[in-house]
Design a protein around this motif. Structure first.
Motif, PDB file in Angstrom:
ATOM      1  N   GLY A  77       0.858  -1.175   0.000  1.00 54.61           N
ATOM      2  CA  GLY A  77       0.000   0.000   0.000  1.00 54.61           C
ATOM      3  C   GLY A  77       0.889   1.217   0.000  1.00 54.61           C
ATOM      4  O   GLY A  77       2.122   1.108  -0.062  1.00 54.61           O
ATOM      5  N   SER A  78       0.282   2.395   0.062  1.00 53.93           N
ATOM      6  CA  SER A  78       1.094   3.613   0.057  1.00 53.93           C
ATOM      7  C   SER A  78       0.359   4.771   0.731  1.00 53.93           C
ATOM      8  O   SER A  78      -0.853   4.774   0.845  1.00 53.93           O
ATOM      9  CB  SER A  78       1.476   4.000  -1.363  1.00 53.93           C
ATOM     10  N   PHE A  79       1.172   5.727   1.147  1.00 50.21           N
ATOM     11  CA  PHE A  79       0.692   7.005   1.629  1.00 50.21           C
ATOM     12  C   PHE A  79       0.966   8.028   0.537  1.00 50.21           C
ATOM     13  O   PHE A  79       2.069   8.059  -0.012  1.00 50.21           O
ATOM     14  CB  PHE A  79       1.433   7.465   2.887  1.00 50.21           C
ATOM     15  N   THR A  80      -0.015   8.850   0.214  1.00 45.88           N
ATOM     16  CA  THR A  80       0.197  10.017  -0.622  1.00 45.88           C
ATOM     17  C   THR A  80       0.478  11.152   0.345  1.00 45.88           C
ATOM     18  O   THR A  80      -0.373  11.480   1.181  1.00 45.88           O
ATOM     19  CB  THR A  80      -1.034  10.336  -1.480  1.00 45.88           C
ATOM     20  N   VAL A  81       1.678  11.715   0.262  1.00 41.23           N
ATOM     21  CA  VAL A  81       2.095  12.750   1.211  1.00 41.23           C
ATOM     22  C   VAL A  81       1.971  14.109   0.540  1.00 41.23           C
ATOM     23  O   VAL A  81       2.642  14.370  -0.462  1.00 41.23           O
ATOM     24  CB  VAL A  81       3.536  12.529   1.705  1.00 41.23           C
TER      25      VAL A  81
END
Length: 82
Positions: A77-81
């Motif tokens: 998964g990922s974080f959009t920062v």
């Protein structure tokens, strides 16, 4: 907040702000095998997940994308920062 499910991470993309401390709540009720450890390689984080709720605290220093994954890198998964 996020949950480990039979299908992976739900949701598998979360939005956070650079420089703002994050308290990431993870429901590990379905965590097993490699999904029982959460890693954020770029932030040097590796934490075991409880069968209940686990909280991982961190701060993303820069805008962009921060990947997270199970200990084997198979569930991602990922974080959009921002």
């Amino acid at each position: 907040s996020m949950a480990v499910t039979r299908n992976g991470y739900e949701p598998n993309n979360l939005t956070i702000k650079a420089g703002v401390p994050v308290r990431w709540k993870i429901d590990g009720a379905w965590a097993a095998g490699c999904t029982s450890i959460m890693t954020i390689p770029s932030l040097n984080i590796s934490e075991p997940l409880n069968k209940g709720e686990t909280i991982i605290s961190f701060t993303a220093p820069n805008k962009g994308t921060v990947a997270f994954m199970c200990s084997m890198g198979m569930v991602r998964g990922s974080f959009t920062v921002l």
